[in-house]
Design a protein around this motif. Structure first.
Motif, short mmCIF file in Angstrom:
data_model
loop_
_atom_site.label_atom_id
_atom_site.label_comp_id
_atom_site.label_asym_id
_atom_site.label_seq_id
_atom_site.Cartn_x
_atom_site.Cartn_y
_atom_site.Cartn_z
N LYS A 136 7.64 -10.82 -1.96
CA LYS A 136 7.87 -12.13 -1.35
C LYS A 136 9.17 -12.76 -1.84
CE LYS A 136 2.99 -13.14 -0.49
NZ LYS A 136 1.79 -13.93 -0.90
N ARG A 137 9.56 -12.48 -3.08
CA ARG A 137 10.84 -12.99 -3.58
C ARG A 137 12.00 -12.48 -2.71
NH1 ARG A 137 10.87 -12.00 -10.11
NH2 ARG A 137 8.86 -12.99 -10.59
N HIS A 138 11.84 -11.28 -2.18
CA HIS A 138 12.87 -10.70 -1.31
C HIS A 138 12.56 -10.94 0.16
CE1 HIS A 138 15.49 -8.01 -4.00
NE2 HIS A 138 14.91 -8.92 -4.77
N LEU A 139 11.64 -11.86 0.42
CA LEU A 139 11.35 -12.40 1.75
C LEU A 139 10.69 -11.42 2.71
CD1 LEU A 139 14.49 -14.64 2.42
CD2 LEU A 139 12.43 -15.13 1.10
N TYR A 140 10.07 -10.36 2.18
CA TYR A 140 9.29 -9.48 3.04
C TYR A 140 8.02 -10.19 3.51
CZ TYR A 140 12.08 -5.49 1.41
OH TYR A 140 13.11 -4.63 1.13
N GLN A 141 7.54 -9.82 4.70
CA GLN A 141 6.20 -10.23 5.12
C GLN A 141 5.22 -9.33 4.37
OE1 GLN A 141 5.58 -10.48 9.42
NE2 GLN A 141 7.79 -10.32 9.70
N VAL A 142 4.21 -9.90 3.75
CA VAL A 142 3.33 -9.11 2.90
C VAL A 142 1.87 -9.30 3.29
CG1 VAL A 142 2.65 -8.57 0.53
CG2 VAL A 142 4.98 -9.38 0.99
N VAL A 143 1.16 -8.18 3.44
CA VAL A 143 -0.30 -8.18 3.59
C VAL A 143 -0.84 -7.22 2.54
CG1 VAL A 143 -0.36 -8.79 6.04
CG2 VAL A 143 -0.12 -6.39 5.39
N SER A 144 -2.14 -7.31 2.24
CA SER A 144 -2.67 -6.50 1.15
C SER A 144 -4.07 -6.00 1.46
CB SER A 144 -2.68 -7.31 -0.15
OG SER A 144 -3.52 -8.45 -0.03
N ALA A 145 -4.48 -4.99 0.67
CA ALA A 145 -5.82 -4.41 0.79
C ALA A 145 -6.27 -3.93 -0.58
CB ALA A 145 -5.82 -3.26 1.79
N ASN A 146 -7.60 -3.84 -0.77
CA ASN A 146 -8.16 -3.48 -2.07
C ASN A 146 -8.38 -1.98 -2.25
OD1 ASN A 146 -8.41 -6.19 -3.04
ND2 ASN A 146 -10.18 -6.45 -1.70
N ASN A 147 -8.47 -1.24 -1.14
CA ASN A 147 -8.73 0.19 -1.23
C ASN A 147 -8.25 0.88 0.05
OD1 ASN A 147 -10.98 0.19 0.80
ND2 ASN A 147 -11.95 -1.10 -0.77
N GLY A 148 -8.39 2.19 0.08
CA GLY A 148 -7.86 2.96 1.20
C GLY A 148 -8.53 2.65 2.53
N ILE A 149 -9.85 2.50 2.53
CA ILE A 149 -10.57 2.19 3.78
C ILE A 149 -10.09 0.87 4.36
CG2 ILE A 149 -12.81 1.64 4.77
CD1 ILE A 149 -12.57 4.56 4.22
N GLU A 150 -10.02 -0.15 3.49
CA GLU A 150 -9.55 -1.47 3.94
C GLU A 150 -8.10 -1.39 4.41
OE1 GLU A 150 -8.77 -5.92 2.09
OE2 GLU A 150 -10.31 -4.64 1.17
N ALA A 151 -7.29 -0.57 3.74
CA ALA A 151 -5.88 -0.44 4.10
C ALA A 151 -5.72 0.13 5.51
CB ALA A 151 -5.16 0.45 3.09
N ILE A 152 -6.50 1.15 5.83
CA ILE A 152 -6.42 1.75 7.17
C ILE A 152 -6.80 0.73 8.24
CG2 ILE A 152 -7.45 3.48 8.69
CD1 ILE A 152 -7.59 5.33 6.24
N LYS A 153 -7.80 -0.08 7.94
CA LYS A 153 -8.20 -1.14 8.88
C LYS A 153 -7.07 -2.16 9.07
CE LYS A 153 -11.67 -4.76 9.58
NZ LYS A 153 -12.85 -5.47 9.00
N VAL A 154 -6.45 -2.58 7.95
CA VAL A 154 -5.33 -3.54 8.03
C VAL A 154 -4.17 -2.93 8.81
CG1 VAL A 154 -3.60 -4.79 6.69
CG2 VAL A 154 -5.98 -4.73 5.91
N LEU A 155 -3.91 -1.65 8.60
CA LEU A 155 -2.82 -0.97 9.28
C LEU A 155 -3.05 -0.93 10.78
CD1 LEU A 155 -0.17 0.47 8.54
CD2 LEU A 155 -1.46 2.60 8.40
N LEU A 156 -4.26 -0.67 11.20
CA LEU A 156 -4.58 -0.64 12.63
C LEU A 156 -4.46 -2.03 13.25
CD1 LEU A 156 -7.66 1.78 12.58
CD2 LEU A 156 -5.36 2.27 13.45
N GLU A 157 -4.77 -3.05 12.46
CA GLU A 157 -4.67 -4.44 12.96
C GLU A 157 -3.23 -4.95 12.95
OE1 GLU A 157 -7.24 -6.47 10.27
OE2 GLU A 157 -9.09 -5.92 11.35
N ASN A 158 -2.36 -4.27 12.21
CA ASN A 158 -0.96 -4.68 12.08
C ASN A 158 -0.04 -3.49 12.35
OD1 ASN A 158 -0.96 -7.62 10.63
ND2 ASN A 158 -2.66 -6.34 9.88
N PRO A 159 0.10 -3.07 13.61
CA PRO A 159 0.91 -1.89 13.93
C PRO A 159 2.39 -2.05 13.62
CG PRO A 159 0.27 -3.04 15.94
CD PRO A 159 -0.50 -3.67 14.82
#
Length: 422
Positions: A148-171
């Motif tokens: 965020k200091r370098h102004l990226y848009q940031v989303v996060s996940a706690n594990n691999g399963i959640e990450a894949i779900k976040v990735l599908l929701e944020n193409p």
């Protein structure tokens, strides 16, 4: 067109200030306000705070010898790049812990180029979405904060399963940073799953691990990661790795885009038009939604080349394409050869599309084209428009082409659609 970013440069050395001005002179996307001391910098900030994007500040000023200007800018939530004439590890750690974007040692022209280019990088980062995956709240939050200091848009996940779900929701995620040792699905398994859908040139993955296994980096990369970083990492190395991978992704995107573009006008080329057009056409058929196809070309273009030369003809094509791009940029528009152009206007029936193209025709006819001579030239175009969805995109374009030739036969500088008399 990229919006110009305004920055505040705070520097008491006339020589350094002159160098920074010279460097910025060659950068059309950045403009600066200049201050020589802390008092002046606060005054300029108050006057321009709503437009300032970042600050480039000297660490030691006559009225702020201990970096007070840095603290002030950070308090105002201004991304701050520090210029300093000296370096030591203690000062480095102190600056980075405060939350600055970066620090630059005043050692030569390259240093100032780096600082100015970093402003441009921050601007681009605003359009880059990053997914951080780590089961440790402390580690995940730390990485998110650095990004965020370098102004990226940031989303996060706690594990691999959640990450894949976040990735599908944020193409639109372009970079994924993941830890190795996580519950439910570890980093290796997650990367393997992700690589079934996303190529390395579409999504960058950087692996992280605090474990001491020497083969972790190789395993991550063999499983599909682009890069690897051992925890705990140095902030500067983290930023260098992230920036390097993001810039590689951008270069690939630029190369792909260049392959899709007409070399002269910058509009899409014929090949790309048909690649995308077939998808647009199929969707319109299956969804039973309107789709208008347009075929147009510049009237009497050969006479421009014959009278003024081919360089003048190229200038006309470029300026004509700029008008088309301005007017039709939200649709698919391409130069398909010579003075001929195609466009697909999904969602518009023939009447609306014809009226739209006729407005563009009026703009073109009234716009002087600069060909490098004392007198500009004026051009017009003729167009055929159809909303008939038959068997293929080619068939629809052939109908539009027939309408175009009717427009030419009728005297040119005309737009003819489906309902015009035969």
């Amino acid at each position: 067109m990229e919006k110009i970013k305004k920055i505040l440069v705070v520097e008491d050395s006339p020589i350094v200030s002159k160098i920074v001005r010279h460097v910025l002179k060659g950068n059309k996307s950045v403009e600066a306000y200049y201050a020589a001391d802390f008092a002046q910098s606060r005054k300029l900030y108050e006057e321009h705070k709503n437009e300032l994007f970042a600050a480039l500040v000297d660490l030691n000023l006559p009225d702020a010898p201990d970096g007070e200007v840095v603290d002030y800018m950070l308090e105002q939530k201004v991304p701050t790049i520090v210029l300093t004439g000296s370096y030591d590890d203690q000062r480095r750690e102190k600056l980075l812990s405060k939350g600055i974007v970066d620090y630059v040692i005043k050692e030569g022209r390259y240093s100032y180029d780096y600082a100015v280019n970093l402003v441009g990088r921050l601007s681009k980062n605003q359009d880059v979405k990053v997914l951080v995956v780590d089961d440790s709240d402390t580690s995940r939050n730390h990485i998110c904060e650095l990004l965020k200091r370098h102004l990226y848009q940031v989303v996060s996940a706690n594990n691999g399963i959640e990450a894949i779900k976040v990735l599908l929701e944020n193409p639109d995620i372009k970079l994924l940073i993941t830890d190795y040792n996580m519950p439910v699905m570890d980093g290796f398994e997650m990367v393997q799953n992700i690589r079934h859908k996303y190529e390395k040139s579409d999504l960058v993955i950087i692996g992280l691990s605090g474990e001491g296994q020497s083969n972790l980096s190789a395993k991550f990369i063999k499983n599909g990661a682009n890069d690897f970083l051992q925890k705990p990492f140095c902030q500067e190395e983290f930023y260098c790795r992230v920036t390097s991978n993001v810039e590689s992704l951008e270069l690939i995107a630029q190369i792909r885009d260049a392959a899709h573009r007409d070399h002269l006008t910058g509009l899409f080329n014929r090949r790309y038009f048909f690649e995308q057009g077939e998808q647009i056409y199929s969707h319109a058929q299956s969804a039973a939604t309107p789709l208008s196809a347009v075929v147009l070309d510049i009237d009497y273009f050969k006479s421009i080349n014959d009278t003024h030369g081919h360089e003048a003809g190229d200038l006309v094509l470029k300026q004509f394409a700029e008008i088309l791009d301005e007017a039709l940029g939200r649709f698919l528009v391409a130069r398909t050869g010579g003075e001929e152009f195609f466009a697909l206007l999904p969602g518009l029936d023939c009447d609306k599309a014809s009226a739209y193209i006729d407005k563009v025709r009026s703009i073109v006819a009234s716009t002087p084209m600069d060909i490098g001579e004392s007198e500009p030239v004026y051009v017009s175009f003729s167009a055929g428009v159809t909303a008939h969805l038959s068997t293929t995109l080619d068939d629809q374009l052939n109908i539009a082409d027939e309408h175009l030739y009717r427009a030419k036969d009728a005297g040119r500088n005309l737009v003819i659609g489906d309902d015009a008399g035969a």
